[in-house]
Every structure is written in C-alpha cells, then in structure tokens.
Enzyme design. Structure first.
Site, short mmCIF file in Angstrom:
data_model
loop_
_atom_site.label_atom_id
_atom_site.label_comp_id
_atom_site.label_asym_id
_atom_site.label_seq_id
_atom_site.Cartn_x
_atom_site.Cartn_y
_atom_site.Cartn_z
N ARG A 241 0.87 -1.17 0.00
CA ARG A 241 0.00 0.00 0.00
C ARG A 241 0.91 1.22 0.00
O ARG A 241 1.95 1.23 0.67
CB ARG A 241 -0.90 0.03 1.25
CG ARG A 241 -2.11 -0.89 1.18
CD ARG A 241 -3.16 -0.48 0.15
NE ARG A 241 -4.30 -1.38 0.11
CZ ARG A 241 -4.42 -2.44 -0.70
NH1 ARG A 241 -3.46 -2.72 -1.56
NH2 ARG A 241 -5.51 -3.18 -0.66
N GLU A 270 -3.57 7.55 -3.62
CA GLU A 270 -4.11 6.93 -4.82
C GLU A 270 -5.51 7.45 -5.15
O GLU A 270 -6.31 7.56 -4.22
CB GLU A 270 -4.16 5.41 -4.56
CG GLU A 270 -3.74 4.61 -5.76
CD GLU A 270 -3.54 3.15 -5.40
OE1 GLU A 270 -2.59 2.83 -4.67
OE2 GLU A 270 -4.34 2.35 -5.88
N HIS A 288 -1.75 0.29 -10.01
CA HIS A 288 -2.32 -0.72 -9.10
C HIS A 288 -2.85 -1.95 -9.86
O HIS A 288 -4.05 -2.22 -9.86
CB HIS A 288 -3.41 -0.11 -8.21
CG HIS A 288 -3.60 -0.82 -6.91
ND1 HIS A 288 -3.94 -0.20 -5.75
CD2 HIS A 288 -3.49 -2.14 -6.59
CE1 HIS A 288 -4.04 -1.09 -4.76
NE2 HIS A 288 -3.76 -2.29 -5.27
P1 NAP Z 1 -0.74 -11.70 4.39
O1 NAP Z 1 -0.63 -13.12 3.96
O2 NAP Z 1 -1.57 -11.37 5.57
O3 NAP Z 1 0.75 -11.14 4.59
C1 NAP Z 1 1.06 -9.96 5.19
C2 NAP Z 1 2.23 -10.17 6.10
O4 NAP Z 1 2.62 -8.91 6.65
C3 NAP Z 1 1.91 -11.08 7.26
O5 NAP Z 1 2.61 -12.27 7.10
C4 NAP Z 1 2.36 -10.31 8.50
O6 NAP Z 1 3.36 -10.96 9.25
C5 NAP Z 1 3.12 -9.13 7.93
N1 NAP Z 1 2.96 -7.97 8.80
C6 NAP Z 1 1.84 -7.47 9.39
N2 NAP Z 1 2.14 -6.41 10.14
C7 NAP Z 1 3.47 -6.24 10.04
C8 NAP Z 1 4.36 -5.31 10.60
N3 NAP Z 1 3.93 -4.34 11.43
N4 NAP Z 1 5.67 -5.40 10.28
C9 NAP Z 1 6.10 -6.38 9.45
N5 NAP Z 1 5.30 -7.29 8.89
C10 NAP Z 1 4.00 -7.21 9.19
O7 NAP Z 1 -1.31 -10.82 3.20
P2 NAP Z 1 -1.06 -10.97 1.62
O8 NAP Z 1 -2.17 -11.73 1.02
O9 NAP Z 1 0.34 -11.43 1.40
O10 NAP Z 1 -1.22 -9.44 1.17
C11 NAP Z 1 -0.36 -8.47 1.68
C12 NAP Z 1 -0.78 -7.06 1.28
O11 NAP Z 1 -0.51 -6.86 -0.10
C13 NAP Z 1 -2.28 -6.76 1.41
O12 NAP Z 1 -2.62 -6.38 2.72
C14 NAP Z 1 -2.48 -5.64 0.43
O13 NAP Z 1 -2.33 -4.39 1.07
C15 NAP Z 1 -1.36 -5.84 -0.58
N6 NAP Z 1 -1.85 -6.28 -1.92
C16 NAP Z 1 -1.63 -5.47 -2.99
C17 NAP Z 1 -2.03 -5.88 -4.26
C18 NAP Z 1 -1.81 -5.02 -5.46
O14 NAP Z 1 -2.64 -5.04 -6.35
N7 NAP Z 1 -0.72 -4.28 -5.55
C19 NAP Z 1 -2.67 -7.12 -4.42
C20 NAP Z 1 -2.89 -7.90 -3.31
C21 NAP Z 1 -2.46 -7.47 -2.05
P3 NAP Z 1 3.30 -12.22 10.20
O15 NAP Z 1 2.83 -13.34 9.35
O16 NAP Z 1 4.72 -12.33 10.58
O17 NAP Z 1 2.36 -11.91 11.32
C1 GLV Z 2 -5.17 -5.25 -3.81
O1 GLV Z 2 -4.48 -4.28 -3.63
C2 GLV Z 2 -5.68 -6.07 -2.79
O2 GLV Z 2 -5.50 -5.75 -1.60
O3 GLV Z 2 -6.33 -7.09 -3.13
#
Ligand code: NAP
Ligand code: GLV
Ligand code: GLV
Length: 322
Positions: A241, A270, A288
C-alpha cells in the site's frame, strides 16, 4: 420485488462469474456503473438499507458509512487488503467483513518481480528510447542497470505474497532476508531465508520489496531515515500500500540517487501520484495492477460473491477478517 428479498449493492462492475452466483440466489442487485471512485456521500445513501455491500479497495467504508447502515450483515471487499474498511465499527455492529485472500497471491508476486526487473534493468527508458527511434546501435555503456541474479532481496511482510515473492527470488538464485512479526520456518528451510530486524534488512539488501498490510504500525514504515539506510545501488519495490512509504521522502531519495531505482504499483494518495515521482526516470509507475489477470479477477469475483452468500445464508466457506 418480494419484501423478503435481500439487497446487494456493488460499487463497481465485477466479472460476470461472481455476479452470476449472486443472481442465482435471487437477490436484488444494484451495480454502480460509474468508473469513478464512489464518494462517502454516495456510499452512505446506497448502503443505508442494503443487506450486503460488495466494495472495492478504493471505497471509503469508514465509521460514518458503517454507522448509518441499518441492515447490513456483510461487507465483502473485492481485495485481500481491507485497510479502507473500519473493521472495528463493523464488528461493533455485528457486520462481518470478508476479503479474497490467496487467489491473487501469484498474480501480485508476478507484478512485484516484474517491477523489480523493470526497475533494475531500465525496461521503461529502454522502451521509450526504442520507440522514439533513438536506438542507434548496441553500445557497451547503454542504459546499464543493476544485476539481479545472486543478489540479496529483503522482504518486508513475509505472508502469502511475500512468500511467493521469495520463491521467485530463489529461482533467480537470490539470498533472502525477511522482516515480519513471526518467524517463517518453512521459508527458512525451503529457501534458506533469514529473519532480520528492519534496519539490518535495509542495510544489507540490494532489493527491498514491501508485502505487509497497511495498519497504524506500518504507516510510513519507510520514511527518510529508513531510506537513508538503504544502499545507493538498491531498488525498492512497493506492491503493498502506498502509505507504507513516505512518498515525498522516496521521491527525494530517488532524485538525489540515494537509492538506484523504485518500482511502484501503489501510491500514498491513490489515484494521485506524487508529482515529483512523475518526472523521474528511475521509477517505474504502474496503476495498481497487482491482482490484474483475467483468471485472478474472475476467481476474486466468485469468492467475493460466495462470501456474501455464505454470510447471508449462514453456510458455506467464507473468508472473514473479523
Ligand atoms: P498476508 O498473507 O496477511 O501477509 C502480510 C504479512 O505482513 C503477514 O505475514 C504479516 O506478518 C506481515 N505484517 C503485518 N504487520 C506487520 C508489521 N507491522 N511489520 C512487518 N510485517 C507485518 O497478506 P497478503 O495476502 O500477502 O497481502 C499483503 C498485502 O498486499 C495486502 O494487505 C495488500 O495491502 C497488498 N496487496 C496489494 C495488491 C496489489 O494489487 N498491488 C494485491 C494484493 C495485495 P506475520 O505473518 O509475521 O504476522
Ligand atoms: C489489492 O491491492 C488487494 O488488496 O487485493
Ligand atoms: C549480446 O547480444 C551478446 O551477444 O553478447
């Protein structure tokens, strides 16, 4: 319309695959047809008397909006990130919030690794030069980039997408550091990844890639001081983000060559992009696109629909965040 018919409001057109599932249930479905981001005013009006909201990551589903919902049971976001929703207020009203995790992991990691290669190896200036007829022949010094294979990547937020990014990096023979709240034994075992503190990761990595959610703790996780710790040869990738990085500080670091390049898919305000970034050649800017493949968006639509059906009918698998 039967008085018992449940009302669904959808803030943007989504793939047919998801709509069909909702239509089969006989719900009264309203889809907002505009391409613009829905405003708080519009959301307030449209969701006051709706049973389910299917929203986008852009939509301000804040305290005020949720507080004025009279009969909503589920807020189903068409995304994995849910930082745009006031989950606490929703929980307080007994409203379930759901998301679409997992199905977009590979698509997003692909965009992140694509940004990494594009930023390290000058894809965008190279394409521009070629189209403009300025490619006058192979040259030993033409658009020299940074090597990727065998270098060190630092992954911030080693969850689903961070883990998938690590797998891609391992395929390029990269050394993997990660910073996360909890240890990831599988990443350590399978990819020889090493958990470090944030400062160590920033100092030692040739590539830094953000994959944590936006929370109060991760807002401006990388600001001026953190960017200063990075190598001057390093590349920063953000597909998490925009608000996780202080965008003004990043623009300054890129302009002053304190870091080599950046690849961004997300922005602090954004869809506005920091003006200073727009004119810099050493940053790749995507609108995005992380989860943007045809198959992924179809699957997200099915999941977002099933999340609504599951909550309204009280059965079936749903992805709840509260
Ligand atoms: P996820 O599986 O929940 O992974 C996020 C990780 O971040 C978790 O493993 C968590 O760690 C870690 N985290 C949380 N708070 C933290 C902190 N304060 N410091 C360091 N690490 C921290 O989620 P995901 O499915 O991988 O998605 C991650 C993010 O990507 C979403 O929340 C979204 O904002 C973004 N995203 C963007 C797009 C795009 O289109 N660009 C698409 C999809 C997602 P622990 O496991 O160690 O607790
Ligand atoms: C995209 O940014 C998502 O969080 O799915
Ligand atoms: C480059 O094209 C080479 O052959 O080295």
């Amino acid at each position: 319309m039967k008085s018992t018919q449940q009302k669904i409001f959808i803030t943007k057109q989504i793939p047919e695959a998801g709509l069909a599932l909702l239509q089969k249930k006989g719900y009264a479905i309203t889809i907002r047809k505009k391409k613009s981001i829905i405003t708080q005013q519009e959301l307030l009006k449209a969701t006051k008397n709706t049973d389910a909201l299917l929203c986008m990551l852009t939509d301000p589903v804040n305290k005020k909006v949720i507080a004025s919902m009279n009969r909503c049971k589920v807020i189903s976001t068409y995304a994995v990130g849910f930082n745009n929703i006031d989950v606490e207020t929703a929980s307080g009203k007994g409203i379930t919030v759901t998301n679409t995790p997992g199905v977009l992991t590979d698509a997003t990691a692909d965009i992140a690794f694509g940004l990494l290669l594009a930023a390290a190896r000058h894809f965008i200036p190279g394409d521009k030069m070629t189209r403009e007829g300025k490619f006058i022949g192979w040259d030993p010094m033409l658009l020299l980039g940074k090597p990727v294979a065998g270098k060190t990547i630092g992954i911030i937020g080693a969850g689903r997408i961070g883990g998938a990014m690590a797998e891609r990096a391992a395929g390029f023979g990269m050394k993997i550091l990660y910073y996360s709240r909890t240890r990831k034994p599988q990443l350590e075992r399978n990819l020889k990844a090493r958990k470090t503190g944030l400062r160590t990761l920033l100092k030692q990595s040739d590539f830094v890639s953000l994959h944590c959610p936006l929370t109060p703790k991760t807002h401006h996780l990388l600001g001026k001081d953190e960017l200063t710790l990075m190598k001057s040869s390093a590349v920063l990738i953000n597909t998490a983000r925009g608000e996780v990085v202080d965008e003004k500080a990043l623009a300054r670091a890129l302009r002053q060559k304190e870091i080599f390049a950046a690849g961004l898919d997300v922005y602090e305000r954004e869809p506005k992009v920091e003006r200073a970034l727009m004119s810099l050649p050493n940053v790749v800017l995507l609108p995005h696109l992380g989860s943007g493949t045809d198959e992924t968006r179809e699957e997200m639509a099915r999941i977002a629909a099933r999340n609504i059906i599951g909550i309204l009918e009280g059965r079936g698998k749903t992805f709840k965040v509260n």
